[in-house]
Scaffold this active site. Structure first.
Site, PDB file in Angstrom:
ATOM      1  N   SER A  33      -0.155  -7.568   7.673  1.00 20.45           N
ATOM      2  CA  SER A  33      -1.308  -8.033   8.450  1.00 20.45           C
ATOM      3  C   SER A  33      -0.879  -8.556   9.820  1.00 20.45           C
ATOM      4  O   SER A  33       0.257  -9.016  10.010  1.00 20.45           O
ATOM      5  CB  SER A  33      -2.041  -9.132   7.689  1.00 20.45           C
ATOM      6  N   VAL A  64       0.207 -12.364   9.642  1.00 17.74           N
ATOM      7  CA  VAL A  64       1.580 -12.619   9.164  1.00 17.74           C
ATOM      8  C   VAL A  64       2.587 -12.099  10.198  1.00 17.74           C
ATOM      9  O   VAL A  64       3.611 -12.740  10.462  1.00 17.74           O
ATOM     10  CB  VAL A  64       1.809 -11.975   7.773  1.00 17.74           C
ATOM     11  N   GLY A  65       2.282 -10.969  10.813  1.00 18.52           N
ATOM     12  CA  GLY A  65       3.186 -10.420  11.831  1.00 18.52           C
ATOM     13  C   GLY A  65       3.397 -11.393  12.982  1.00 18.52           C
ATOM     14  O   GLY A  65       4.519 -11.601  13.449  1.00 18.52           O
ATOM     15  N   GLU A 112       8.255   3.789  14.392  1.00 18.50           N
ATOM     16  CA  GLU A 112       8.949   4.181  13.161  1.00 18.50           C
ATOM     17  C   GLU A 112       8.935   5.702  13.041  1.00 18.50           C
ATOM     18  O   GLU A 112       8.075   6.389  13.603  1.00 18.50           O
ATOM     19  CB  GLU A 112       8.255   3.544  11.961  1.00 18.50           C
ATOM     20  N   ASN A 116       0.817  -1.230   0.000  1.00 14.01           N
ATOM     21  CA  ASN A 116       0.000   0.000   0.000  1.00 14.01           C
ATOM     22  C   ASN A 116       0.843   1.270   0.000  1.00 14.01           C
ATOM     23  O   ASN A 116       0.379   2.327  -0.417  1.00 14.01           O
ATOM     24  CB  ASN A 116      -1.017  -0.004   1.152  1.00 14.01           C
ATOM     25  N   GLU A 176       4.449  -3.454  12.452  1.00 22.95           N
ATOM     26  CA  GLU A 176       3.424  -2.423  12.254  1.00 22.95           C
ATOM     27  C   GLU A 176       2.291  -3.126  11.521  1.00 22.95           C
ATOM     28  O   GLU A 176       2.406  -3.435  10.340  1.00 22.95           O
ATOM     29  CB  GLU A 176       4.036  -1.264  11.461  1.00 22.95           C
ATOM     30  N   CYS A 229      -3.146   1.370   6.835  1.00 23.89           N
ATOM     31  CA  CYS A 229      -3.369   0.775   8.167  1.00 23.89           C
ATOM     32  C   CYS A 229      -4.003   1.779   9.109  1.00 23.89           C
ATOM     33  O   CYS A 229      -4.608   1.392  10.108  1.00 23.89           O
ATOM     34  CB  CYS A 229      -2.045   0.334   8.780  1.00 23.89           C
TER      35      CYS A 229
HETATM   36  C1  SIN Z   1       0.466   2.127   6.479  1.00 22.30           C
HETATM   37  O1  SIN Z   1      -0.652   2.046   6.055  1.00 22.30           O
HETATM   38  O2  SIN Z   1       1.071   1.120   6.836  1.00 22.30           O
HETATM   39  C2  SIN Z   1       1.217   3.431   6.602  1.00 22.30           C
HETATM   40  C3  SIN Z   1       0.358   4.615   6.592  1.00 22.30           C
HETATM   41  C4  SIN Z   1       1.098   5.898   6.829  1.00 22.30           C
HETATM   42  O3  SIN Z   1       2.322   5.930   6.919  1.00 22.30           O
HETATM   43  O4  SIN Z   1       0.416   6.913   6.936  1.00 22.30           O
END
Ligand code: SIN
Length: 495
Positions: free
Chosen positions: A242, A245-246, A473, A165, A263, A297
């Site tokens: 996901s 998987v994490g 991060e 993504n 994440e 996410c």
């Molecule tokens: C993500 O969807 O994993 C990252 C989204 C973001 O950095 O804003």
């Protein structure tokens, strides 16, 4: 082949559209096998990526392991910062090519892809500046004639597994701090969007980052990808994707007790209290729900609106959503690109059908557009009358569906918002300062947007709690994920 023939030819001529190769031990190598990568706007093949084998992955890990110590000891922190800054500059110099490539393989609109490249570059610049700030401590000792100090050292080889993504930003958010700390990396890019990762690696090497410090190993084979979590030469893994998987990767990494950053999935609540500025709230909902066609996410998943304003809010939201235009990412005027694949479209449709079956009303959208060919499109959708028993309340839709729930009290909505195993992002709108402080503390999330739908930036810590993972991060904390702290105790100094 994709209908974008001329664009693809231009990309190939740029030298940044690298098909059929992995980057291992400083060389572009063919693996013998390939897999097709699709343009989600057309569902047609865009190109072929190397389908790396276990031998390729193990060679990449070995190369990264050989390179790491030499890289760290032969560069000062300032020199690593300068290399990163040069990489940042090259990324921005090539922003048009990178955005086009990213839009083609991911589907997001060209303006969104361009924004992503800028966002990706901002992580490189941020960690270029952080590299020389890897301060240690001196600690007064309780033992006479003794000095205690700490050294920040690179953790070692880092396995980096990134999602489709954000084909650029998730690479740089992990790789830049790793390189700043003095680590080498083995990147397993997503099989849906491997080309942006390969292009970024090429630019990193052009910037002067030693070639064998970065490896990019595309593969569709889960066993090969998992090798970064198992191989004893890898000291750390960082994964975005996901929760399922994490968890599996964390179990594998436990075998050698690697350091792990995860994440993972979210189920972000978006709360509109009765005292909210409704225009601002609608704007924030649009930004946090429909960015990347709902595939981030941190996207809003559940929209909770105070019962006294739910009708007004929903009407204004529907008005804005009806103004969105679905289409191919590279087409002018398009605001909503396709989803990544057919399964993603099916999931949105399932959530809509489940909600409607339980009494929700489709206020706009809800259909696969009939005039956009074979691409993976679904109309941006708003449903009203959402309730806690619906799948949209529990599961991350990861698509352009905004379910609106009505609530009656602050206590109730905080309880509903927290009634999920996820804890990544949450948003709320209120003009009451006491409520802002109260709710910001009570929401069980790693990141909270108050009166804004935009929370992501290189300088802001990014990470979740609960089953949304661990580790931070970006920000001043991000580099620590790639460092160890060594305590050096010097005794008997007898000054
Ligand atoms: C993500 O969807 O994993 C990252 C989204 C973001 O950095 O804003």
């Amino acid at each position: 082949m994709s209908s974008n023939t001329q664009i693809i030819e231009r990309l190939s001529n740029s030298g940044l559209f690298i098909q059929d190769s992995a980057f291992i031990n400083g060389e572009w190598v063919k693996s013998g096998k390939t897999f097709e990568v699709y343009d989600p706007s057309t569902a047609q093949a865009l190109g072929k990526a190397a389908n790396c084998t276990m031998d390729d992955m193990q060679a990449a890990i070995k190369s990264a392991h050989t390179a790491q110590e030499e890289y760290f000891t032969s560069t000062t922190a300032a020199a690593r910062g300068a290399l990163l800054q040069k990489w940042h500059d090259l990324v921005l110099e090539n922003i048009d090519t990178l955005s086009t490539l990213l839009s083609l393989e991911n589907g997001k609109t060209l303006p969104e892809a361009t924004t992503e490249i800028t966002y990706a570059a901002s992580f490189i610049a941020w960690f270029a500046a952080e590299a020389p700030r890897a301060y240690g401590d001196t600690i007064p000792s309780s033992t006479p004639n003794t000095l205690i100090m700490t050294l920040k050292q690179p953790v070692g080889v880092c396995g980096i597994i990134t999602p489709w993504n954000f084909p650029a930003a998730m690479i740089t958010r992990k790789v830049a701090p790793a390189l700043a700390a003095g680590c080498s990396v083995v990147i397993k890019p997503p099989s849906e969007t491997p080309f942006t990762a390969l292009a970024l690696a090429k630019l990193a090497v052009l910037a002067g980052i030693p070639a064998n410090v970065i490896q990019v190993v595309p593969t569709k084979d889960r066993g090969v990808a998992s090798e970064v979590a198992v191989n004893p030469l890898v000291s750390k893994i960082s994964f975005t994707g996901s929760t399922g998987v994490g968890k599996a990767l964390a179990k594998l990494a436990a075998g050698t007790l690697k350091k792990v950053s995860l994440e993972l999935g979210g189920n972000a609540p978006f709360i509109v209290f009765e005292d909210a500025d409704l225009d601002l709230a609608v704007e924030g909902c649009m930004a946090s729900k429909f960015r990347c066609s709902g595939q981030t996410c941190v996207c809003t998943n559940r929209v909770y609106v105070a019962r006294s304003v739910v009708g007004e809010f929903t009407a204004r939201l529907v008005g804005k959503v009806k103004g969105l235009t679905c289409g191919a990412g590279l087409e002018g005027g398009v605001t909503q690109g396709p989803l990544i694949n057919g399964a993603a479209v099916d999931k949105v449709r399932e959530h809509i059908a489940d909600a409607v079956g339980k009494g929700a009303v489709v206020e706009c959208g809800g259909e696969v557009p009939g005039d956009l060919g074979e691409g993976f499109f679904i109309q941006p959708t708003v449903i009203s009358g959402a309730t806690a028993d619906m799948a949209v309340a529990r599961e991350e839709t990861f698509g352009p569906l905004a379910p609106v729930f009505a609530f009656d009290s602050e206590e109730e909505v905080v309880r509903l918002a927290n009634a999920t195993e996820f804890g990544l992002a949450g948003y709320f709108y209120s003009r009451d300062v006491a409520r802002v402080m109260r709710v910001a503390q009570k929401l069980q999330v790693g990141m909270c947007g108050v009166n804004t739908g935009k929370i992501s930036a290189a300088e802001a810590p990014f990470g979740g709690i609960k089953e949304s993972g661990y580790g931070l991060e970006g920000s001043k904390y991000g580099i620590a994920e790639y460092q160890t702290i060594k305590t050096v105790t010097i005794g008997n100094i007898h000054v």
